[in-house]
Write a protein that holds these residues in place. Structure first.
Motif, PDB file in Angstrom:
ATOM      1  N   GLU A 103      86.762  78.469 122.291  1.00  0.00           N
ATOM      2  CA  GLU A 103      87.190  79.287 121.163  1.00  0.00           C
ATOM      3  C   GLU A 103      86.091  79.387 120.120  1.00  0.00           C
ATOM      4  O   GLU A 103      85.483  78.375 119.734  1.00  0.00           O
ATOM      5  CB  GLU A 103      88.440  78.708 120.497  1.00  0.00           C
ATOM      6  CG  GLU A 103      89.741  79.059 121.185  1.00  0.00           C
ATOM      7  CD  GLU A 103      90.935  78.699 120.302  1.00  0.00           C
ATOM      8  OE1 GLU A 103      91.965  79.395 120.413  1.00  0.00           O
ATOM      9  OE2 GLU A 103      90.828  77.752 119.523  1.00  0.00           O
ATOM     10  N   ALA A 104      85.831  80.616 119.677  1.00  0.00           N
ATOM     11  CA  ALA A 104      84.973  80.843 118.521  1.00  0.00           C
ATOM     12  C   ALA A 104      85.881  80.916 117.301  1.00  0.00           C
ATOM     13  O   ALA A 104      86.835  81.687 117.271  1.00  0.00           O
ATOM     14  CB  ALA A 104      84.199  82.140 118.685  1.00  0.00           C
ATOM     15  N   ILE A 105      85.594  80.070 116.293  1.00  0.00           N
ATOM     16  CA  ILE A 105      86.454  79.983 115.112  1.00  0.00           C
ATOM     17  C   ILE A 105      85.656  80.417 113.885  1.00  0.00           C
ATOM     18  O   ILE A 105      84.578  79.869 113.609  1.00  0.00           O
ATOM     19  CB  ILE A 105      86.990  78.553 114.917  1.00  0.00           C
ATOM     20  CG1 ILE A 105      87.753  78.108 116.170  1.00  0.00           C
ATOM     21  CG2 ILE A 105      87.883  78.484 113.679  1.00  0.00           C
ATOM     22  CD1 ILE A 105      88.199  76.663 116.121  1.00  0.00           C
ATOM     23  N   VAL A 106      86.202  81.403 113.183  1.00  0.00           N
ATOM     24  CA  VAL A 106      85.579  81.887 111.953  1.00  0.00           C
ATOM     25  C   VAL A 106      86.569  81.676 110.812  1.00  0.00           C
ATOM     26  O   VAL A 106      87.719  82.126 110.890  1.00  0.00           O
ATOM     27  CB  VAL A 106      85.201  83.378 112.053  1.00  0.00           C
ATOM     28  CG1 VAL A 106      84.523  83.828 110.754  1.00  0.00           C
ATOM     29  CG2 VAL A 106      84.294  83.628 113.247  1.00  0.00           C
ATOM     30  N   VAL A 107      86.094  80.992 109.762  1.00  0.00           N
ATOM     31  CA  VAL A 107      86.925  80.762 108.579  1.00  0.00           C
ATOM     32  C   VAL A 107      86.257  81.458 107.397  1.00  0.00           C
ATOM     33  O   VAL A 107      85.097  81.178 107.083  1.00  0.00           O
ATOM     34  CB  VAL A 107      87.102  79.264 108.275  1.00  0.00           C
ATOM     35  CG1 VAL A 107      87.998  79.073 107.048  1.00  0.00           C
ATOM     36  CG2 VAL A 107      87.692  78.538 109.475  1.00  0.00           C
ATOM     37  N   VAL A 108      86.991  82.379 106.779  1.00  0.00           N
ATOM     38  CA  VAL A 108      86.498  83.078 105.584  1.00  0.00           C
ATOM     39  C   VAL A 108      87.324  82.570 104.406  1.00  0.00           C
ATOM     40  O   VAL A 108      88.518  82.858 104.300  1.00  0.00           O
ATOM     41  CB  VAL A 108      86.636  84.606 105.727  1.00  0.00           C
ATOM     42  CG1 VAL A 108      86.091  85.294 104.482  1.00  0.00           C
ATOM     43  CG2 VAL A 108      85.925  85.101 106.978  1.00  0.00           C
ATOM     44  N   ARG A 109      86.674  81.831 103.520  1.00  0.00           N
ATOM     45  CA  ARG A 109      87.380  81.189 102.409  1.00  0.00           C
ATOM     46  C   ARG A 109      86.784  81.639 101.077  1.00  0.00           C
ATOM     47  O   ARG A 109      85.564  81.771 100.942  1.00  0.00           O
ATOM     48  CB  ARG A 109      87.280  79.671 102.544  1.00  0.00           C
ATOM     49  CG  ARG A 109      88.145  78.888 101.583  1.00  0.00           C
ATOM     50  CD  ARG A 109      87.879  77.399 101.695  1.00  0.00           C
ATOM     51  NE  ARG A 109      88.118  76.914 103.041  1.00  0.00           N
ATOM     52  CZ  ARG A 109      89.312  76.545 103.499  1.00  0.00           C
ATOM     53  NH1 ARG A 109      90.374  76.631 102.705  1.00  0.00           N
ATOM     54  NH2 ARG A 109      89.442  76.097 104.727  1.00  0.00           N
ATOM     55  N   ASP A 110      87.660  81.881 100.095  1.00  0.00           N
ATOM     56  CA  ASP A 110      87.185  82.221  98.749  1.00  0.00           C
ATOM     57  C   ASP A 110      87.751  81.231  97.745  1.00  0.00           C
ATOM     58  O   ASP A 110      88.590  80.402  98.082  1.00  0.00           O
ATOM     59  CB  ASP A 110      87.582  83.654  98.374  1.00  0.00           C
ATOM     60  CG  ASP A 110      89.087  83.834  98.293  1.00  0.00           C
ATOM     61  OD1 ASP A 110      89.755  83.045  97.596  1.00  0.00           O
ATOM     62  OD2 ASP A 110      89.624  84.776  98.930  1.00  0.00           O
ATOM     63  N   ASN A 111      87.240  81.299  96.518  1.00  0.00           N
ATOM     64  CA  ASN A 111      87.723  80.399  95.463  1.00  0.00           C
ATOM     65  C   ASN A 111      88.495  81.167  94.399  1.00  0.00           C
ATOM     66  O   ASN A 111      88.429  80.853  93.218  1.00  0.00           O
ATOM     67  CB  ASN A 111      86.551  79.630  94.835  1.00  0.00           C
ATOM     68  CG  ASN A 111      85.584  80.567  94.118  1.00  0.00           C
ATOM     69  OD1 ASN A 111      85.614  81.785  94.331  1.00  0.00           O
ATOM     70  ND2 ASN A 111      84.721  80.005  93.262  1.00  0.00           N
ATOM     71  N   GLY A 112      89.229  82.186  94.850  1.00  0.00           N
ATOM     72  CA  GLY A 112      89.986  83.020  93.919  1.00  0.00           C
ATOM     73  C   GLY A 112      91.254  82.359  93.430  1.00  0.00           C
ATOM     74  O   GLY A 112      91.435  81.131  93.538  1.00  0.00           O
ATOM     75  N   ILE A 113      92.193  83.194  92.933  1.00  0.00           N
ATOM     76  CA  ILE A 113      93.424  82.656  92.338  1.00  0.00           C
ATOM     77  C   ILE A 113      94.438  82.245  93.396  1.00  0.00           C
ATOM     78  O   ILE A 113      95.458  81.644  93.088  1.00  0.00           O
ATOM     79  CB  ILE A 113      94.063  83.699  91.397  1.00  0.00           C
ATOM     80  CG1 ILE A 113      94.424  84.980  92.174  1.00  0.00           C
ATOM     81  CG2 ILE A 113      93.121  84.017  90.246  1.00  0.00           C
ATOM     82  CD1 ILE A 113      95.192  85.996  91.348  1.00  0.00           C
ATOM     83  N   GLY A 114      94.158  82.563  94.654  1.00  0.00           N
ATOM     84  CA  GLY A 114      95.082  82.206  95.718  1.00  0.00           C
ATOM     85  C   GLY A 114      96.220  83.209  95.866  1.00  0.00           C
ATOM     86  O   GLY A 114      96.336  84.160  95.096  1.00  0.00           O
ATOM     87  N   ILE A 115      97.042  82.989  96.858  1.00  0.00           N
ATOM     88  CA  ILE A 115      98.158  83.891  97.158  1.00  0.00           C
ATOM     89  C   ILE A 115      99.426  83.054  97.233  1.00  0.00           C
ATOM     90  O   ILE A 115      99.438  81.969  97.837  1.00  0.00           O
ATOM     91  CB  ILE A 115      97.932  84.625  98.494  1.00  0.00           C
ATOM     92  CG1 ILE A 115      96.610  85.393  98.462  1.00  0.00           C
ATOM     93  CG2 ILE A 115      99.081  85.568  98.804  1.00  0.00           C
ATOM     94  CD1 ILE A 115      96.234  86.007  99.794  1.00  0.00           C
TER      95      ILE A 115
END
Length: 281
Positions: free
Chosen positions: A210-222
């Protein structure tokens, strides 16, 4: 048949008659004897008749009791059969209802799958032509190319984008333009919804096949209520003015199309992460 009251009345009248006769003929001993004999014979005859009548009544009562018992047994038997037939019918109806419910659920699932397939197919990029002969492409260079395409938008938004990759090259079997569209939508979505001076961190790794890509930000969240719907078609959340609700829905459609899986994790005021699993070569 005489009743008990009638029998008692006849006995009293007969006794009074005998007493009268004895009083009248008490001077004639032989007449008294004859009267006594006659009285005794009549009393015995009367007692025999009463006994026979009682036996007949008892026999009648016995026959009536047997008839009532037979009727009761017949009614009880019919009631038991009706109860058994009713219970069998109820059980049969319950099985039919259960089978119908399962069939309806299966048909509903098929209908939902068909509707979902049609909806996803409608938002897939036009060039999506999946086949087993697709070339294996290197994943990280495509992601870097997308980041370069969004360089100006990222700069204007004051966002920092970082990418972390392994030393080995990770390949996935897919059309390059499809992978570009996938990550373009993710980057575009992050740029729109993250605050100025925000950060986007993209981590690429491989675990087994498996190729795993994680895109994470430091915004206000959901919020959790919104998180469950961010991949739904036409869902716009609280920021409806910033998008048409197709970006992440198309991302999921592409991942499903490639046989992978996608999900999101978020913490209020601590950013959001989108996790993508694709089949690696």
């Amino acid at each position: 048949m005489k009743t008990n009251t009638q029998k008692l009345l006849l006995a009293v009248l007969f006794t009074l008659f005998i007493v009268e006769m004895i009083s009248f003929y008490q001077s004639q001993i032989w007449i008294m004897f004859i009267i006594f004999v006659i009285f005794s014979m009549c009393a015995m005859q009367y007692a025999r008749a009463c006994r026979e009548e009682s036996e007949e009544e008892l026999e009648d009562e016995k026959e009536n009791s047997q008839d009532l018992q037979a009727k009761y047994s017949d009614l009880k038997g019919r009631n038991d059969r009706m109860k058994s037939e009713f219970e069998n019918q109820v059980e049969l109806n319950e099985r039919k209802l259960e089978a119908s419910t399962e069939e309806i659920a299966a048909l509903n699932s098929q209908l939902n799958s068909a509707m979902r397939f049609d909806a996803l197919k409608a938002i897939l990029p036009a060039q999506a032509q999946f086949n087993k002969d697709m070339d294996a492409i290197s994943l990280v260079p495509v992601i870097r190319s997308v980041i370069r395409d969004y360089h100006q938008a990222i700069k204007e938004a004051g966002i920092v984008v970082q990418i972390s990759e392994p030393d080995e090259i990770i390949y996935v079997r897919a059309e390059e333009e499809i992978i570009r569209r996938l990550f373009s939508n993710i980057i575009d979505n992050a740029v729109k919804f993250i605050d100025r001076d925000g950060k986007i961190i993209i981590t690429v790794s491989q675990v087994d096949d498996e190729a795993i890509v994680v895109v994470r930000d430091n915004g206000i969240g959901i919020s959790e209520s919104q998180l469950n719907h961010i991949f739904d078609i036409n869902y716009q959340g609280d920021n409806s003015t910033l998008g048409n609700g197709l970006g992440l829905a198309q991302v999921k459609a592409i991942v499903d199309y490639l046989g992978g899986k996608i999900y999101a994790r978020s913490t209020q005021n601590d950013g959001t992460g989108i996790f993508i699993h694709l089949q690696a070569e």
